[in-house]
Design an enzyme around this catalytic site. Sequence first.
Site, mmCIF file in Angstrom:
data_model
loop_
_atom_site.group_PDB
_atom_site.id
_atom_site.type_symbol
_atom_site.label_atom_id
_atom_site.label_comp_id
_atom_site.label_asym_id
_atom_site.label_seq_id
_atom_site.Cartn_x
_atom_site.Cartn_y
_atom_site.Cartn_z
ATOM 1 N N PRO A 298 0.725 -1.262 0.000
ATOM 2 C CA PRO A 298 0.000 0.000 0.000
ATOM 3 C C PRO A 298 0.760 1.323 0.000
ATOM 4 C CG PRO A 298 -0.057 -0.969 2.197
ATOM 5 C CD PRO A 298 0.819 -1.799 1.350
ATOM 6 N N GLU A 299 1.059 1.905 -1.122
ATOM 7 C CA GLU A 299 1.198 3.349 -1.211
ATOM 8 C C GLU A 299 0.007 3.802 -2.053
ATOM 9 O OE1 GLU A 299 5.065 5.128 -1.667
ATOM 10 O OE2 GLU A 299 6.042 3.485 -0.608
ATOM 11 N N LYS B 175 -3.926 7.359 0.660
ATOM 12 C CA LYS B 175 -3.892 5.931 0.970
ATOM 13 C C LYS B 175 -5.230 5.446 1.525
ATOM 14 C CE LYS B 175 0.980 6.523 2.023
ATOM 15 N NZ LYS B 175 1.912 6.753 3.137
ATOM 16 N N ARG C 53 -8.330 16.702 5.860
ATOM 17 C CA ARG C 53 -7.047 16.755 6.550
ATOM 18 C C ARG C 53 -5.908 16.201 5.692
ATOM 19 N NH1 ARG C 53 -8.685 11.722 9.949
ATOM 20 N NH2 ARG C 53 -7.262 10.222 9.033
ATOM 21 N N ASN D 257 6.945 5.408 1.774
ATOM 22 C CA ASN D 257 8.391 5.309 1.969
ATOM 23 C C ASN D 257 9.155 5.038 0.667
ATOM 24 O OD1 ASN D 257 10.636 5.512 3.525
ATOM 25 N ND2 ASN D 257 10.407 3.524 4.547
ATOM 26 N N ARG E 148 11.014 5.216 10.531
ATOM 27 C CA ARG E 148 10.913 4.647 9.189
ATOM 28 C C ARG E 148 12.289 4.587 8.547
ATOM 29 N NH1 ARG E 148 5.873 4.745 7.223
ATOM 30 N NH2 ARG E 148 6.636 2.937 6.106
#
Length: 268
Positions: free
Chosen positions: A2-3, A52, A120, A161, A257
Amino acid sequence: MPEGHTLHRLARLHQRRYGGAPVRVSSPQGKFATEASTVDGQVLVRAEAFGKHLFHHYEIGSVHIHLGLYGTFTEARLPALPPVGQVRMRLIGGTHWTDLRGPNRCELLMPDQVDAIKARLGPDPLRRDAKPDRAFERISTSRTSLAALLMDQSVLAGVGNVYRAEVLFRHGINPMLPGKSLDPVQWKEIWDDLVTLMRAGVRTGRIDTVADEHLPEVTGRAPRQDRHGGEVYVYRRTGQPCLVCGTPVAHQELAGRNLYWCPVCQPA
DNA sequence: GATCTATGTAGAT
DNA sequence: TCTACCTAGATCG
């Protein structure tokens, strides 16, 4: 996995497979059982991704899904098989069925709650309605590192990432530089590149960032095929030679990360 | 079989 | 800055 490109790809798939018709919704694992029974048998009006986040919009409300680090959908043609493992949500349509496992979020929301989530989030390179200037306003006034800003979903939605590391490499920018050091031209180049890279990711379902002249079939090096499924410059290549200059790829943990970059191609 | 790791985020401290 | 959480595949022994 998941990106943002994964979620947009799923939204597109779910729209095509299940959109505009009634669907069966259940929660074999039980954690989503009450909400599932509320939308079970309803028409899936639209599937939509923002960053996402994935939304299944029904007349009665929207199922909001965030995959987190490990969430996955699997899909197959009917007939549906007995659930294997922890299936949070099962969706059955006219021709296919899909199982959701391990999401960070799977919940039924009302329209104002959906709007609050979208509000947001920063601009998403995969959405036509994105306003990249909004992200640059945040970036160009911040002392925070570009590495952190690009991962901040309220600055930019959908980048994770892998895309973070790769887009900074492709533009020769050191991840530790403060946001305010980025000029508008650099930002436009980064944004346009993210749009291109992520659109390709939606098409292929993998993250490929390596230019043709650096590909293994051109340079003679071994193809790499990481678990994320594509050819990349620096992500998870710690200590291996940079594909451009040969310097060992650097690695550091930042805000919990993994961060990767080439110390020579991306000078501080 | 046990342990480690991961493309993520929210909430507590 | 830390911890918790969700799961499965890879790796270790």
